[in-house]
Scaffold this active site. Structure first.
Site, PDB file in Angstrom:
ATOM      1  N   ARG A   1      10.836   0.092  12.308  1.00  0.00           N
ATOM      2  CA  ARG A   1       9.674  -0.016  12.528  1.00  0.00           C
ATOM      3  C   ARG A   1       9.390  -1.201  13.660  1.00  0.00           C
ATOM      4  O   ARG A   1       9.956  -2.250  13.208  1.00  0.00           O
ATOM      5  CB  ARG A   1       8.611  -0.419  11.408  1.00  0.00           C
ATOM      6  CG  ARG A   1       8.091   0.889  10.932  1.00  0.00           C
ATOM      7  CD  ARG A   1       7.084   0.641   9.730  1.00  0.00           C
ATOM      8  NE  ARG A   1       5.961  -0.019  10.283  1.00  0.00           N
ATOM      9  CZ  ARG A   1       4.695  -0.177   9.490  1.00  0.00           C
ATOM     10  NH1 ARG A   1       4.724   0.247   8.243  1.00  0.00           N
ATOM     11  NH2 ARG A   1       3.814  -1.123   9.888  1.00  0.00           N
TER      12      ARG A   1
ATOM     13  N   ARG B   1      -0.378  -8.879  13.080  1.00  0.00           N
ATOM     14  CA  ARG B   1      -1.058  -8.038  12.409  1.00  0.00           C
ATOM     15  C   ARG B   1      -1.823  -8.442  11.060  1.00  0.00           C
ATOM     16  O   ARG B   1      -2.848  -7.978  10.824  1.00  0.00           O
ATOM     17  CB  ARG B   1       0.066  -7.198  11.672  1.00  0.00           C
ATOM     18  CG  ARG B   1       0.525  -5.967  12.687  1.00  0.00           C
ATOM     19  CD  ARG B   1       2.246  -5.493  12.487  1.00  0.00           C
ATOM     20  NE  ARG B   1       2.259  -4.719  10.862  1.00  0.00           N
ATOM     21  CZ  ARG B   1       3.365  -4.662  10.468  1.00  0.00           C
ATOM     22  NH1 ARG B   1       4.525  -5.210  10.845  1.00  0.00           N
ATOM     23  NH2 ARG B   1       3.323  -3.967   9.201  1.00  0.00           N
TER      24      ARG B   1
ATOM     25  N   ARG C   1     -10.183   0.584   8.373  1.00  0.00           N
ATOM     26  CA  ARG C   1      -9.492  -1.060   8.909  1.00  0.00           C
ATOM     27  C   ARG C   1     -10.877  -1.564   9.375  1.00  0.00           C
ATOM     28  O   ARG C   1     -10.576  -2.885   9.844  1.00  0.00           O
ATOM     29  CB  ARG C   1      -8.352  -1.050   9.769  1.00  0.00           C
ATOM     30  CG  ARG C   1      -7.133  -1.052   9.185  1.00  0.00           C
ATOM     31  CD  ARG C   1      -6.185  -0.758  10.150  1.00  0.00           C
ATOM     32  NE  ARG C   1      -4.988  -1.379   9.953  1.00  0.00           N
ATOM     33  CZ  ARG C   1      -3.783  -1.237   9.098  1.00  0.00           C
ATOM     34  NH1 ARG C   1      -3.667   0.123   8.626  1.00  0.00           N
ATOM     35  NH2 ARG C   1      -2.789  -1.799   9.276  1.00  0.00           N
TER      36      ARG C   1
ATOM     37  N   ARG D   1      11.796  -6.208   5.484  1.00  0.00           N
ATOM     38  CA  ARG D   1      11.789  -4.737   5.902  1.00  0.00           C
ATOM     39  C   ARG D   1      12.452  -4.394   7.383  1.00  0.00           C
ATOM     40  O   ARG D   1      12.707  -3.459   7.563  1.00  0.00           O
ATOM     41  CB  ARG D   1      10.650  -4.278   5.515  1.00  0.00           C
ATOM     42  CG  ARG D   1      10.695  -2.517   5.705  1.00  0.00           C
ATOM     43  CD  ARG D   1       9.201  -1.964   5.493  1.00  0.00           C
ATOM     44  NE  ARG D   1       8.143  -2.331   6.470  1.00  0.00           N
ATOM     45  CZ  ARG D   1       6.769  -2.114   6.428  1.00  0.00           C
ATOM     46  NH1 ARG D   1       6.570  -1.278   5.208  1.00  0.00           N
ATOM     47  NH2 ARG D   1       6.128  -2.611   7.204  1.00  0.00           N
TER      48      ARG D   1
ATOM     49  N   LYS E   1       0.827  -1.283  -0.098  1.00  0.00           N
ATOM     50  CA  LYS E   1      -0.138  -0.064  -0.004  1.00  0.00           C
ATOM     51  C   LYS E   1       0.712   1.247   0.109  1.00  0.00           C
ATOM     52  O   LYS E   1       0.561   2.315  -0.623  1.00  0.00           O
ATOM     53  CB  LYS E   1      -0.867  -0.188   1.336  1.00  0.00           C
ATOM     54  CG  LYS E   1      -1.991  -1.157   1.222  1.00  0.00           C
ATOM     55  CD  LYS E   1      -2.805  -1.143   2.460  1.00  0.00           C
ATOM     56  CE  LYS E   1      -2.205  -1.125   3.821  1.00  0.00           C
ATOM     57  NZ  LYS E   1      -1.384  -2.583   4.360  1.00  0.00           N
TER      58      LYS E   1
HETATM   59  P1  AP5 Z   1       4.698  -1.506   1.968  1.00  0.00           P
HETATM   60  O1  AP5 Z   1       4.571  -0.861   0.540  1.00  0.00           O
HETATM   61  O2  AP5 Z   1       5.276  -0.717   3.177  1.00  0.00           O
HETATM   62  O3  AP5 Z   1       3.317  -2.159   2.339  1.00  0.00           O
HETATM   63  P2  AP5 Z   1       2.129  -1.935   3.174  1.00  0.00           P
HETATM   64  O4  AP5 Z   1       0.777  -2.583   2.469  1.00  0.00           O
HETATM   65  O5  AP5 Z   1       1.865  -0.412   3.153  1.00  0.00           O
HETATM   66  O6  AP5 Z   1       2.544  -2.448   4.503  1.00  0.00           O
HETATM   67  P3  AP5 Z   1       2.625  -1.862   6.193  1.00  0.00           P
HETATM   68  O7  AP5 Z   1       3.606  -2.762   6.792  1.00  0.00           O
HETATM   69  O8  AP5 Z   1       2.663  -0.476   6.221  1.00  0.00           O
HETATM   70  O9  AP5 Z   1       1.135  -2.366   6.563  1.00  0.00           O
HETATM   71  P4  AP5 Z   1       0.061  -2.155   7.766  1.00  0.00           P
HETATM   72  O10 AP5 Z   1      -1.137  -2.126   7.178  1.00  0.00           O
HETATM   73  O11 AP5 Z   1       0.650  -3.160   8.524  1.00  0.00           O
HETATM   74  O12 AP5 Z   1       0.881  -0.888   8.408  1.00  0.00           O
HETATM   75  P5  AP5 Z   1       0.223   0.672   8.872  1.00  0.00           P
HETATM   76  O13 AP5 Z   1       1.347   1.466   8.788  1.00  0.00           O
HETATM   77  O14 AP5 Z   1      -0.933   0.847   7.970  1.00  0.00           O
HETATM   78  O15 AP5 Z   1       5.471  -2.761   1.477  1.00  0.00           O
HETATM   79  C1  AP5 Z   1       6.150  -3.752   2.494  1.00  0.00           C
HETATM   80  C2  AP5 Z   1       7.384  -4.208   2.156  1.00  0.00           C
HETATM   81  O16 AP5 Z   1       7.052  -4.901   0.956  1.00  0.00           O
HETATM   82  C3  AP5 Z   1       8.522  -3.113   1.820  1.00  0.00           C
HETATM   83  O17 AP5 Z   1       9.697  -3.320   2.198  1.00  0.00           O
HETATM   84  C4  AP5 Z   1       8.419  -2.979   0.468  1.00  0.00           C
HETATM   85  O18 AP5 Z   1       9.787  -2.453  -0.160  1.00  0.00           O
HETATM   86  C5  AP5 Z   1       8.300  -4.152   0.016  1.00  0.00           C
HETATM   87  N1  AP5 Z   1       7.413  -4.433  -1.372  1.00  0.00           N
HETATM   88  C6  AP5 Z   1       6.416  -3.678  -1.645  1.00  0.00           C
HETATM   89  N2  AP5 Z   1       5.858  -4.011  -3.037  1.00  0.00           N
HETATM   90  C7  AP5 Z   1       6.632  -5.085  -3.401  1.00  0.00           C
HETATM   91  C8  AP5 Z   1       6.510  -5.914  -4.429  1.00  0.00           C
HETATM   92  N3  AP5 Z   1       5.739  -5.870  -5.485  1.00  0.00           N
HETATM   93  N4  AP5 Z   1       7.364  -7.052  -4.371  1.00  0.00           N
HETATM   94  C9  AP5 Z   1       8.334  -7.272  -3.548  1.00  0.00           C
HETATM   95  N5  AP5 Z   1       8.706  -6.469  -2.488  1.00  0.00           N
HETATM   96  C10 AP5 Z   1       7.623  -5.056  -2.077  1.00  0.00           C
HETATM   97  O19 AP5 Z   1      -0.222   0.047  10.394  1.00  0.00           O
HETATM   98  C11 AP5 Z   1       0.477   0.058  11.513  1.00  0.00           C
HETATM   99  C12 AP5 Z   1      -0.118  -0.077  12.614  1.00  0.00           C
HETATM  100  O20 AP5 Z   1      -0.876   0.967  12.942  1.00  0.00           O
HETATM  101  C13 AP5 Z   1      -1.212  -1.057  12.653  1.00  0.00           C
HETATM  102  O21 AP5 Z   1      -0.664  -2.327  13.029  1.00  0.00           O
HETATM  103  C14 AP5 Z   1      -2.331  -0.636  13.748  1.00  0.00           C
HETATM  104  O22 AP5 Z   1      -2.007  -0.805  15.042  1.00  0.00           O
HETATM  105  C15 AP5 Z   1      -2.155   1.132  13.426  1.00  0.00           C
HETATM  106  N6  AP5 Z   1      -3.092   1.437  12.257  1.00  0.00           N
HETATM  107  C16 AP5 Z   1      -2.917   2.090  11.453  1.00  0.00           C
HETATM  108  N7  AP5 Z   1      -4.009   2.385  10.763  1.00  0.00           N
HETATM  109  C17 AP5 Z   1      -5.068   1.954  11.440  1.00  0.00           C
HETATM  110  C18 AP5 Z   1      -6.383   2.046  11.447  1.00  0.00           C
HETATM  111  N8  AP5 Z   1      -7.088   2.584  10.501  1.00  0.00           N
HETATM  112  N9  AP5 Z   1      -7.237   1.534  12.411  1.00  0.00           N
HETATM  113  C19 AP5 Z   1      -6.564   1.023  13.585  1.00  0.00           C
HETATM  114  N10 AP5 Z   1      -5.303   0.931  13.702  1.00  0.00           N
HETATM  115  C20 AP5 Z   1      -4.502   1.430  12.704  1.00  0.00           C
HETATM  116 MG    MG Z   2       2.136   1.084   4.970  1.00  0.00          MG
END
Ligand code: AP5
Ligand code: MG
Length: 193
Positions: A134, A146, A89, A128, A14
């Protein structure tokens, strides 16, 4: 306004794809994860409360993230559209978002849902975690929590938007550029429609 939700499990790409999409389409990127991490970096009370929840791989309370999105919408009146990443979410967050957008006489145009297998998600996030700093990436059991939390509470958000015919599934494995091309093709077809 043209508003998109980029939907998918942790590690589905994402954040990676958001960077490219906002550059191409001029949308405002709203990532609740990024906003929460900046609150943690600033050591704000909100950030401190969220950190212990995030470090367990659980979701922070709906009202906290809904208020963050409310403020972000208010603070960007000039935006030509928003790209939501990691929000909504839960179904409650989705309903709240629809309400906030309808108050602004706009709506979600489409939900782009990235499909990536569980093993690939875990391997991307473990990888990552070696460099990202992180804290929720460093422990494989937290990464798995997660993904479990996503399956328990977040996957149903796609069902919510499916009733309005807004969900488009996009394969999320392959090269970053191939996936970006698929996402762009879907957006272009919807934007001209
Ligand atoms: P990346 O692009 O970072 O993936 P992502 O989907 O953004 O993954 P996140 O880890 O950010 O998702 P998340 O939902 O857990 O985190 P968030 O910050 O939202 O890619 C991941 C890796 O893969 C990278 O190293 C990238 O380089 C690699 N990659 C990308 N594309 C690739 C490809 N095609 N091939 C190979 N490699 C690739 O949430 C974190 C925490 O915040 C949650 O756990 C929760 O506690 C809280 N939170 C956030 N939003 C909410 C909400 N709305 N409600 C409640 N709690 C929330
Ligand atoms: Mg993300």
């Amino acid at each position: 306004m043209f508003n998109i939700i980029l939907f998918g499990p942790p590690g589905s790409g994402k954040g990676t794809q958001s960077e490219k999409l906002i550059a191409r389409y001029g949308l405002k990127h709203l990532s609740t994860g990024d906003i929460l991490r900046s609150e943690i970096a600033a050591k704000s009370p909100l950030g401190m409360a969220a950190k212990s929840i995030m470090d367990k791989g659980q979701l922070v309370p709906d009202e906290v993230v809904i208020e963050m999105i409310n403020s972000a919408l208010e603070n960007n009146p000039q935006a030509k559209g928003f790209l939501f990443d990691g929000f909504p979410r839960t179904t409650a967050q989705a309903e709240a978002l629809d309400k906030l957008l309808s108050q602004k006489e706009t709506e979600i145009a489409m939900v782009l849902a990235l499909k990536v297998g569980r093993d690939e998600l875990v391997s991307r996030l473990v990888n990552r975690g070696k460099t990202s700093g992180r804290s929720d990436d460093t422990d494989e059991s937290v990464i798995k929590s997660r993904i479990d939390e996503y399956e328990r509470k977040t996957a149903v958000v796609a069902d919510y938007y499916n009733q309005f015919g807004k969900v488009v599934l996009v394969p999320g494995e392959g090269t970053i550029d191939t996936i970006f091309d698929s996402l762009s093709t879907e957006i272009d077809s919807k934007m001209v429609a």
